[in-house]
Design a protein around this motif. Sequence first.
Motif, PDB file in Angstrom:
ATOM      1  N   ASP A  23       0.820  -1.211   0.000  1.00 57.22           N
ATOM      2  CA  ASP A  23       0.000   0.000   0.000  1.00 57.22           C
ATOM      3  C   ASP A  23       0.858   1.267   0.000  1.00 57.22           C
ATOM      4  O   ASP A  23       0.517   2.254  -0.663  1.00 57.22           O
ATOM      5  N   ILE A  26       1.989   1.805  -3.525  1.00 61.64           N
ATOM      6  CA  ILE A  26       0.907   2.293  -4.389  1.00 61.64           C
ATOM      7  C   ILE A  26       0.644   3.776  -4.095  1.00 61.64           C
ATOM      8  O   ILE A  26       0.478   4.586  -5.010  1.00 61.64           O
ATOM      9  N   GLY A  30      -2.816  -8.261  -4.718  1.00 59.09           N
ATOM     10  CA  GLY A  30      -3.769  -8.719  -5.717  1.00 59.09           C
ATOM     11  C   GLY A  30      -4.981  -9.393  -5.100  1.00 59.09           C
ATOM     12  O   GLY A  30      -5.992  -9.618  -5.759  1.00 59.09           O
ATOM     13  N   ASP A  41      -6.164  -8.152  -2.089  1.00 61.07           N
ATOM     14  CA  ASP A  41      -6.647  -7.181  -1.107  1.00 61.07           C
ATOM     15  C   ASP A  41      -7.472  -6.110  -1.825  1.00 61.07           C
ATOM     16  O   ASP A  41      -6.958  -5.392  -2.690  1.00 61.07           O
ATOM     17  N   ALA A  42      -8.753  -6.044  -1.465  1.00 59.58           N
ATOM     18  CA  ALA A  42      -9.664  -5.157  -2.193  1.00 59.58           C
ATOM     19  C   ALA A  42      -9.189  -3.706  -2.150  1.00 59.58           C
ATOM     20  O   ALA A  42      -9.142  -3.028  -3.181  1.00 59.58           O
ATOM     21  N   ASP A  43      -8.811  -3.196  -0.981  1.00 62.54           N
ATOM     22  CA  ASP A  43      -8.429  -1.791  -0.892  1.00 62.54           C
ATOM     23  C   ASP A  43      -7.179  -1.488  -1.709  1.00 62.54           C
ATOM     24  O   ASP A  43      -7.083  -0.429  -2.347  1.00 62.54           O
ATOM     25  N   SER A  44      -6.227  -2.424  -1.711  1.00 65.47           N
ATOM     26  CA  SER A  44      -5.025  -2.218  -2.528  1.00 65.47           C
ATOM     27  C   SER A  44      -5.387  -2.140  -4.009  1.00 65.47           C
ATOM     28  O   SER A  44      -4.839  -1.315  -4.751  1.00 65.47           O
ATOM     29  N   LEU A  45      -6.301  -3.000  -4.431  1.00 65.06           N
ATOM     30  CA  LEU A  45      -6.699  -2.993  -5.842  1.00 65.06           C
ATOM     31  C   LEU A  45      -7.420  -1.695  -6.197  1.00 65.06           C
ATOM     32  O   LEU A  45      -7.217  -1.128  -7.269  1.00 65.06           O
ATOM     33  N   ILE A  46      -8.252  -1.204  -5.287  1.00 64.78           N
ATOM     34  CA  ILE A  46      -8.963   0.053  -5.545  1.00 64.78           C
ATOM     35  C   ILE A  46      -7.966   1.210  -5.606  1.00 64.78           C
ATOM     36  O   ILE A  46      -8.034   2.071  -6.482  1.00 64.78           O
ATOM     37  N   LEU A  47      -6.999   1.219  -4.675  1.00 67.47           N
ATOM     38  CA  LEU A  47      -5.973   2.262  -4.701  1.00 67.47           C
ATOM     39  C   LEU A  47      -5.162   2.192  -5.996  1.00 67.47           C
ATOM     40  O   LEU A  47      -4.832   3.222  -6.593  1.00 67.47           O
ATOM     41  N   SER A  48      -4.846   0.982  -6.435  1.00 67.60           N
ATOM     42  CA  SER A  48      -4.115   0.834  -7.707  1.00 67.60           C
ATOM     43  C   SER A  48      -4.918   1.426  -8.857  1.00 67.60           C
ATOM     44  O   SER A  48      -4.375   2.110  -9.730  1.00 67.60           O
ATOM     45  N   SER A  49      -6.208   1.146  -8.847  1.00 59.55           N
ATOM     46  CA  SER A  49      -7.064   1.646  -9.915  1.00 59.55           C
ATOM     47  C   SER A  49      -7.094   3.181  -9.892  1.00 59.55           C
ATOM     48  O   SER A  49      -7.196   3.828 -10.934  1.00 59.55           O
ATOM     49  N   GLY A  83      -9.299  -0.821 -14.270  1.00 58.07           N
ATOM     50  CA  GLY A  83      -8.061  -0.556 -13.528  1.00 58.07           C
ATOM     51  C   GLY A  83      -7.770  -1.663 -12.529  1.00 58.07           C
ATOM     52  O   GLY A  83      -6.610  -2.021 -12.294  1.00 58.07           O
ATOM     53  N   VAL A  84      -8.832  -2.208 -11.960  1.00 59.42           N
ATOM     54  CA  VAL A  84      -8.671  -3.344 -11.049  1.00 59.42           C
ATOM     55  C   VAL A  84      -8.349  -4.622 -11.846  1.00 59.42           C
ATOM     56  O   VAL A  84      -7.459  -5.387 -11.486  1.00 59.42           O
ATOM     57  N   GLN A 143      -5.663  -7.510 -11.256  1.00 55.94           N
ATOM     58  CA  GLN A 143      -6.138  -8.822 -10.797  1.00 55.94           C
ATOM     59  C   GLN A 143      -7.027  -9.417 -11.889  1.00 55.94           C
ATOM     60  O   GLN A 143      -8.255  -9.217 -11.891  1.00 55.94           O
ATOM     61  N   LEU A 185     -13.580 -10.789  -3.721  1.00 53.85           N
ATOM     62  CA  LEU A 185     -13.248  -9.518  -3.058  1.00 53.85           C
ATOM     63  C   LEU A 185     -14.441  -8.576  -3.056  1.00 53.85           C
ATOM     64  O   LEU A 185     -14.678  -7.855  -2.090  1.00 53.85           O
ATOM     65  N   TYR A 189     -15.665  -6.071  -0.064  1.00 53.78           N
ATOM     66  CA  TYR A 189     -15.601  -4.610  -0.013  1.00 53.78           C
ATOM     67  C   TYR A 189     -16.964  -3.956  -0.246  1.00 53.78           C
ATOM     68  O   TYR A 189     -17.159  -2.799   0.114  1.00 53.78           O
ATOM     69  N   VAL A 230     -12.445   6.701  -7.164  1.00 57.61           N
ATOM     70  CA  VAL A 230     -11.828   6.302  -8.433  1.00 57.61           C
ATOM     71  C   VAL A 230     -12.777   6.629  -9.587  1.00 57.61           C
ATOM     72  O   VAL A 230     -12.363   7.140 -10.630  1.00 57.61           O
TER      73      VAL A 230
END
Lengths: 76, 76, 76, 76, 76, 76
Positions: free
Chosen positions: D52, D55, E48, E50-58, F29-30, F34, F43, F47, F60
């Motif tokens: 995190d 990111i 990959g 972790d939902a919050d990490s994926l949202i932050l990546s997006s 983006g997600v 993933q 996930l 979430y 986002v």
Amino acid sequence: MADDVWLSSLITETPQKGFELAIKLARMGVKYTQPSAEVRDKLRAVYGEDADSLILSSQVVAVNFQTVAAANNYWK
Amino acid sequence: MADDVWLSSLITETPQKGFELAIKLARMGVKYTQPSAEVRDKLRAVYGEDADSLILSSQVVAVNFQTVAAANNYWK
Amino acid sequence: MADDVWLSSLITETPQKGFELAIKLARMGVKYTQPSAEVRDKLRAVYGEDADSLILSSQVVAVNFQTVAAANNYWK
Amino acid sequence: MADDVWLSSLITETPQKGFELAIKLARMGVKYTQPSAEVRDKLRAVYGEDADSLILSSQVVAVNFQTVAAANNYWK
Amino acid sequence: MADDVWLSSLITETPQKGFELAIKLARMGVKYTQPSAEVRDKLRAVYGEDADSLILSSQVVAVNFQTVAAANNYWK
Amino acid sequence: MADDVWLSSLITETPQKGFELAIKLARMGVKYTQPSAEVRDKLRAVYGEDADSLILSSQVVAVNFQTVAAANNYWK
């Protein structure tokens, strides 16, 4: 939801109505991900008492307000 | 709240008054989600002592200040 | 604070002075929410040693720097 | 730090050099808040292994890259 | 990394290729901070899932896509 | 995914369709990070019940909506 018309224009009469549209956009962003009103109501009771959640919410409104304000040429 | 007029223009006399308007927008973003002044006061006592909450708050102000500054053509 | 003039212009001589103004804006965003210098100093000792807090701080500076840079037409 | 000249222009020869300037801006945003190189090095060892944090760092770079890219008229 | 040319232009043929460039920029933002491919691969396996990490990546992709889209005049 | 054409234009007929495109961009983006639909579905169940995740998702969408709205000249 895709069948409902809930956003036909970004133009508003006043900056305040633009801010309220930004709030609506923030809520719709949540609603598309979590369509259940029941779940959303339950969550609102929780995050409405959490400072960081409220600050994050205000940020989403701020980002949407940039869009609405630009669309309205800042009501100039 | 929708009946109160609290935002009639994004134009301010000075950059500093624009920054203060950005702070107001950040707070109103919270207020629309949590209308109870009592709850907000209680939360402010908590997040006012939390570094990350304060930094997040400052970010919301920064996003709103972008909007206000653009509306005022950067007070040029 | 509203009586102090701390921001009379977004125009700076150089990009670096613009970046330093962005830092000031980030700090003022915190100061309006937590006016006590004593509390802020205490918090700074904590978040100055926390990687995520420092990264978040840098992001607030980045958002403010966008505003300052646009105001200065990117010092072109 | 204020006496060092580290940012005299936002103009870069190529988009890649612009991206690298955005990284520098992100790091300087941290450095102004935590001037100790020793502390920053210690923290980097930690957040370099935290997804995190990485990111979030990438997001600060992205925000600064918007500024640098606009300054360079997107290298068009 | 500075010796590799990985970004020579922000111009892409299509919006989709622009989106894919935004993803590359997000990843490069991470790579400059954590140059070890081994560590990045290990972290990706974690975030990959972790939902919050994926949202932050997006979100990082979204910020970079703003830059790429503007550079391409929105492919209009 | 690179072989699928999923984004051929940012132009939409209405603001609402633009907002729905912004949601698609957030999801893509997600997806690029993933690719497993199975993992993403698992996930989402988590979430979708987490207030902060939903607020982050909405942010986002808001950032992507800025891009889509600008591409469409705000449907003016």
